[in-house]
Design a protein around this motif. Structure first.
Motif: not given
Length: 235
Positions: A140, A160-162, A165
């Motif tokens: 995201q 950032d990892r999501n 997203p």
């Protein structure tokens, strides 16, 4: 520029590396970014990855000269192949490449991002391609910045990892959700130049002996999007 005096674009990249991170700087060149962050106590360790022997030697030399060999490892490797599980990398920076190449690097060894929670990416061109990759690969966008330096315009994308997203439309992927919302003077100037350039490309394509209809439609859509955005932001 050196490790103590980063360029404006690299300083912005550095500002998005979290405190206490373990960083992999892919395409590190002289390793100025990881060395700067280690000297300032931001990162606790990391990898300086280079695929070209000359810059790799420069990175090795810089790390050794600064006495940071116990914190930063220089590796001669292609893209994310510079990362191994024992590195425990949680943040990856890739700066100063085209968007297509950045996307290729992230895609071809995507499994090596397993423990990575943040990407800080600075494509020289092709930002839309990078945003689309992030959106479709579980990252995201959380911040964007645009900077003008030495006659060039650079965009810094932070994700950032999501697991879910946000899904952006084509316009948002092209212009960037945060940059579009802020629409500062650098953003406006970039897209005014791009409007002129795309119009010139369209004229060339339309004057070809065999006019590629698909390419014409693509360029016309881009021109229309740029005009609408510039009108919306009052440019």
């Amino acid at each position: 520029m050196d490790a103590d005096h980063l360029s404006q674009r690299l300083a912005i990249v550095a500002s998005y590396v979290p405190q206490g991170a373990r960083l992999a700087d892919i395409g590190t060149d002289h390793a100025y970014l990881p060395v700067n962050l280690a000297k300032n106590g931001v990162i606790v360790g990391g990898v300086a990855g280079e695929v070209v022997p000359g810059p790799f030697k420069n990175a090795e030399h810089e790390i050794t000269r600064e006495g940071l060999g116990d914190q930063i490892t220089a590796r001669l490797a292609n893209g994310l192949q510079a990362i191994v599980p024992d590195d425990h990398i949680d943040t990856v920076a890739i700066a100063g490449m085209g968007g297509a190449l950045i996307t290729q690097i992230l895609t071809q060894d995507f499994d090596r991002l397993a423990g990575v929670s943040r990407l800080v990416l600075q494509p020289n061109v092709g930002e839309m391609t990078v945003r689309r990759f992030l959106m479709t690969h579980g990252f995201q966008l959380v911040a964007e910045q645009i900077v003008a330096e030495d006659g060039h315009t650079y965009e810094i994308l932070v994700a950032d990892r999501n697991a879910s997203p946000e899904q952006y439309d084509e316009e948002t992927l092209r212009f960037g959700p945060y940059l579009l919302a802020e629409h500062n003077d650098i953003f406006v100037a970039k897209w005014q130049r791009e409007l002129t350039r795309t119009g010139e490309v369209l004229q060339q394509v339309e004057s070809a002996h065999e006019v590629p209809a698909e390419k014409v439609a693509e360029l016309q859509t881009k021109i229309q999007q740029i005009k609408e955005v510039l009108q919306r932001v009052g440019a």
